[in-house]
Design a protein around this motif. Structure first.
Motif, PDB file in Angstrom:
ATOM      1  N   HIS A 286       1.949 -15.638   1.381  1.00 52.36           N
ATOM      2  CA  HIS A 286       1.090 -14.500   1.684  1.00 52.36           C
ATOM      3  C   HIS A 286       0.282 -13.991   0.493  1.00 52.36           C
ATOM      4  CE1 HIS A 286       4.419 -14.338   4.674  1.00 52.36           C
ATOM      5  NE2 HIS A 286       3.479 -13.958   5.493  1.00 52.36           N
ATOM      6  N   GLN A 287       0.942 -13.797  -0.640  1.00 53.90           N
ATOM      7  CA  GLN A 287       0.311 -13.095  -1.763  1.00 53.90           C
ATOM      8  C   GLN A 287      -0.998 -13.722  -2.239  1.00 53.90           C
ATOM      9  OE1 GLN A 287       1.877 -10.333  -2.486  1.00 53.90           O
ATOM     10  NE2 GLN A 287       1.387  -9.661  -4.546  1.00 53.90           N
ATOM     11  N   PRO A 288      -1.085 -15.052  -2.383  1.00 52.80           N
ATOM     12  CA  PRO A 288      -2.366 -15.623  -2.838  1.00 52.80           C
ATOM     13  C   PRO A 288      -3.514 -15.306  -1.888  1.00 52.80           C
ATOM     14  CG  PRO A 288      -0.598 -17.234  -3.026  1.00 52.80           C
ATOM     15  CD  PRO A 288      -0.043 -16.087  -2.234  1.00 52.80           C
ATOM     16  N   HIS A 289      -3.231 -15.254  -0.605  1.00 49.61           N
ATOM     17  CA  HIS A 289      -4.285 -14.981   0.374  1.00 49.61           C
ATOM     18  C   HIS A 289      -4.629 -13.490   0.413  1.00 49.61           C
ATOM     19  CE1 HIS A 289      -3.500 -19.086   1.405  1.00 49.61           C
ATOM     20  NE2 HIS A 289      -2.254 -18.794   1.729  1.00 49.61           N
ATOM     21  N   ASN A 290      -3.634 -12.627   0.198  1.00 55.01           N
ATOM     22  CA  ASN A 290      -3.927 -11.195   0.059  1.00 55.01           C
ATOM     23  C   ASN A 290      -4.877 -10.970  -1.112  1.00 55.01           C
ATOM     24  OD1 ASN A 290      -0.445 -10.222   0.715  1.00 55.01           O
ATOM     25  ND2 ASN A 290      -2.048 -10.840   2.144  1.00 55.01           N
ATOM     26  N   ILE A 291      -4.614 -11.655  -2.224  1.00 52.25           N
ATOM     27  CA  ILE A 291      -5.461 -11.509  -3.412  1.00 52.25           C
ATOM     28  C   ILE A 291      -6.853 -12.080  -3.165  1.00 52.25           C
ATOM     29  CG2 ILE A 291      -5.747 -12.273  -5.810  1.00 52.25           C
ATOM     30  CD1 ILE A 291      -2.655 -12.104  -6.017  1.00 52.25           C
ATOM     31  N   ALA A 292      -6.928 -13.199  -2.448  1.00 52.52           N
ATOM     32  CA  ALA A 292      -8.241 -13.773  -2.115  1.00 52.52           C
ATOM     33  C   ALA A 292      -9.065 -12.786  -1.300  1.00 52.52           C
ATOM     34  CB  ALA A 292      -8.057 -15.082  -1.334  1.00 52.52           C
ATOM     35  N   GLY A 293      -8.409 -12.059  -0.389  1.00 57.22           N
ATOM     36  CA  GLY A 293      -9.109 -11.041   0.401  1.00 57.22           C
ATOM     37  C   GLY A 293      -9.607  -9.900  -0.462  1.00 57.22           C
TER      38      GLY A 293
ATOM     39  N   GLN B  49       4.606   3.055  -3.793  1.00 55.99           N
ATOM     40  CA  GLN B  49       3.540   3.704  -3.034  1.00 55.99           C
ATOM     41  C   GLN B  49       2.282   2.846  -3.111  1.00 55.99           C
ATOM     42  OE1 GLN B  49       3.720   6.501  -1.229  1.00 55.99           O
ATOM     43  NE2 GLN B  49       5.842   6.977  -1.785  1.00 55.99           N
ATOM     44  N   PRO B  50       1.358   3.003  -2.149  1.00 53.12           N
ATOM     45  CA  PRO B  50       0.062   2.326  -2.257  1.00 53.12           C
ATOM     46  C   PRO B  50      -0.678   2.770  -3.518  1.00 53.12           C
ATOM     47  CG  PRO B  50       0.415   3.160  -0.042  1.00 53.12           C
ATOM     48  CD  PRO B  50       1.496   3.751  -0.886  1.00 53.12           C
ATOM     49  N   VAL B  51      -1.582   1.917  -3.999  1.00 54.43           N
ATOM     50  CA  VAL B  51      -2.309   2.213  -5.240  1.00 54.43           C
ATOM     51  C   VAL B  51      -3.771   1.817  -5.098  1.00 54.43           C
ATOM     52  CG1 VAL B  51      -0.290   1.936  -6.741  1.00 54.43           C
ATOM     53  CG2 VAL B  51      -1.747  -0.052  -6.232  1.00 54.43           C
ATOM     54  N   ARG B  52      -4.608   2.454  -5.924  1.00 57.88           N
ATOM     55  CA  ARG B  52      -5.979   1.986  -6.084  1.00 57.88           C
ATOM     56  C   ARG B  52      -5.959   0.743  -6.963  1.00 57.88           C
ATOM     57  NH1 ARG B  52     -10.162   7.015  -6.246  1.00 57.88           N
ATOM     58  NH2 ARG B  52     -11.497   5.379  -7.092  1.00 57.88           N
ATOM     59  N   ILE B  53      -6.792  -0.231  -6.601  1.00 55.19           N
ATOM     60  CA  ILE B  53      -6.789  -1.513  -7.292  1.00 55.19           C
ATOM     61  C   ILE B  53      -7.766  -1.477  -8.468  1.00 55.19           C
ATOM     62  CG2 ILE B  53      -7.283  -3.982  -7.072  1.00 55.19           C
ATOM     63  CD1 ILE B  53      -6.576  -3.695  -4.077  1.00 55.19           C
ATOM     64  N   ASP B  54      -7.253  -1.847  -9.634  1.00 57.60           N
ATOM     65  CA  ASP B  54      -8.095  -2.073 -10.804  1.00 57.60           C
ATOM     66  C   ASP B  54      -7.695  -3.419 -11.404  1.00 57.60           C
ATOM     67  OD1 ASP B  54      -5.691  -1.627 -12.141  1.00 57.60           O
ATOM     68  OD2 ASP B  54      -6.232   0.411 -12.750  1.00 57.60           O
ATOM     69  N   ALA B  55      -8.255  -3.759 -12.535  1.00 57.88           N
ATOM     70  CA  ALA B  55      -7.986  -5.074 -13.132  1.00 57.88           C
ATOM     71  C   ALA B  55      -6.507  -5.246 -13.468  1.00 57.88           C
ATOM     72  CB  ALA B  55      -8.845  -5.258 -14.380  1.00 57.88           C
ATOM     73  N   GLU B  56      -5.879  -4.172 -13.958  1.00 56.80           N
ATOM     74  CA  GLU B  56      -4.460  -4.246 -14.325  1.00 56.80           C
ATOM     75  C   GLU B  56      -3.592  -4.492 -13.094  1.00 56.80           C
ATOM     76  OE1 GLU B  56      -0.929  -1.458 -16.299  1.00 56.80           O
ATOM     77  OE2 GLU B  56      -3.011  -0.772 -16.303  1.00 56.80           O
ATOM     78  N   ILE B  57      -3.872  -3.769 -12.017  1.00 54.67           N
ATOM     79  CA  ILE B  57      -3.102  -3.940 -10.776  1.00 54.67           C
ATOM     80  C   ILE B  57      -3.284  -5.352 -10.236  1.00 54.67           C
ATOM     81  CG2 ILE B  57      -2.952  -3.248  -8.352  1.00 54.67           C
ATOM     82  CD1 ILE B  57      -1.650  -1.253 -10.197  1.00 54.67           C
ATOM     83  N   LEU B  58      -4.508  -5.857 -10.277  1.00 55.94           N
ATOM     84  CA  LEU B  58      -4.783  -7.199  -9.764  1.00 55.94           C
ATOM     85  C   LEU B  58      -3.996  -8.245 -10.558  1.00 55.94           C
ATOM     86  CD1 LEU B  58      -6.422  -8.468  -7.506  1.00 55.94           C
ATOM     87  CD2 LEU B  58      -8.323  -8.730  -9.101  1.00 55.94           C
TER      88      LEU B  58
END
Length: 387
Positions: free
Chosen positions: A121-128, A99-108
């Motif tokens: 894709h993933q590195p650019h998603n994280i950059a955003g 499921q979608p989640v709220r982002i915190d330091a642990e999720i990041l």
């Protein structure tokens, strides 16, 4: 007051954005050409404002720079309001996130560890995400995963025939384009409950392409696997490939892993087969034999996977085209559906040419539909729920 939600879809060289007030889209557009020749295209849906212009090179050096350049335009559209939440499309959620989640330091930190599974894709998603956290520090940030929709796959669809330890450490079929498939399922649930509860195959055809077998709104099979390379040929990605080819490239051809990755992700697919373009519109208008052959292969693979997915479902009730090619290329839809009477599928060519929603004949046993997808709307809904 309706919540203000910014939806971001950060790619390797672009940031697409939609600004919502409640359910209403107020602003949409993208900054493309990041790192090269950045360009801003923007449209207001509540005022007479449309922008399409090149940006200074220093504005488009990174996702953070691009979002910073967008801030004055977003603030003007907000008219004193503030962004309550930012919803992000994140390609890979691994085995944990259904499921979608709220982002915190642990999720990041978790998302960063998944970068090898989606390097394009993933590195650019994280950059955003990092750019949005800087720009909107008080806003709720959410991650909406392309893999989540497929996380309840049957085990036989998830696994590879490798030693079991690899499966346990996460080497398995994940499936992608989940936000698109989720939107299509939600559309069917609202408009045709019989179709929703039946056996459905959705073909998401665009620069990225995949197909999904769905029963009762649940994914039971997907053409994409461990990465977004598997299955159908795409704009620049190879699709299904004998792993022995990779071994050959590494050993006999002496290519490095980075060279192989570049070949399979950015120089294969329609672009590689044709030697002309990854754009289906350009290929369809070309008189070059290689352009025709690239399209022939694209259609062949869709038809092959259609049969395979119908077998997974033990039948078929509804076939849906979506994505940029699926929604707009009547010629591709016609070729995919040709001579499919064995399956009970019959296409009405006039409806197809007119891009109607239902393009099947009145006596077709299978409903053939064209449904525009809206991944941004799914992200908005999930984000509002998580606020």
């Amino acid at each position: 007051m309706a919540p203000v939600i910014l939806v971001l879809n950060s790619g390797s060289s672009s940031i697409k954005f939609n600004l919502y007030a409640g359910t209403r889209t107020e602003l949409s557009g993208q900054v493309s050409g990041l790192g090269a020749t950045p360009r801003l295209s923007l449209k207001s849906h509540v005022a007479a404002l449309s922008i399409d212009r090149e940006l200074a090179a220093d504005v488009g050096r990174s996702h953070r720079d691009a979002l910073t350049a967008l801030l004055p335009l977003l603030e003007a559209a907000l008219k004193g309001r503030h962004v309550d939440a930012v919803g992000h499309r994140v390609v890979h959620g691994g085995t944990r996130h259904t499921q979608p989640v709220r982002i915190d330091a642990e999720i990041l930190d978790e998302l960063k560890k998944l970068e090898p599974l989606a390097p394009l894709h993933q590195p650019h998603n994280i950059a955003g995400i990092l750019a949005a956290q800087d720009a909107f520090p008080e806003a709720v940030q959410t991650a909406c995963f392309d893999t989540a929709f497929h996380r309840k796959h049957p085990w036989v669809n998830d696994t590879f025939a490798l030693p079991r330890s690899y499966y346990e450490e996460g080497v398995r079929r994940y499936g992608f384009h989940g936000l698109s498939y989720e939107y299509i399922c939600d559309y069917l649930k609202r408009t045709d409950k019989d179709a929703y509860s039946g056996k459905v195959i959705v073909a998401h055809l665009g620069n990225g392409a995949s197909m999904c077998a769905i029963r009762n709104g649940q994914s039971v099979g997907s053409t994409m696997g461990f990465t977004a390379l598997d299955g159908l040929p795409m704009g620049t990605r190879c699709g299904q490939l004998d792993p022995g080819v990779v071994l050959y490239l590494l050993t006999t051809k002496g290519m490095s892993p980075d060279e192989v990755s570049d070949l399979l992700y950015t120089n294969s697919g329609l672009k590689g087969l044709s030697g002309i373009s990854q754009d289906m519109r350009e290929l369809s208008q070309s008189s070059e034999p290689r352009a025709k052959e690239a399209i022939d292969y694209f259609v062949f693979r869709i038809r092959r996977e259609l049969g395979a997915m119908a077998a997974v479902l033990s039948g078929l009730d509804t076939f849906v085209f979506t994505g940029g090619i699926g929604e707009n290329a009547a010629n591709i839809r016609s070729r995919v559906c040709a001579d499919q009477d064995w399956l009970g599928m019959a296409l009405d060519e006039s409806k197809n040419d007119e891009n109607q929603i239902d393009i099947s004949t009145d006596d077709s046993r299978i409903n053939v539909l064209v449904i525009p997808t809206n991944e941004e709307e799914m992200i908005r809904r999930h984000t509002e729920r998580l606020m």
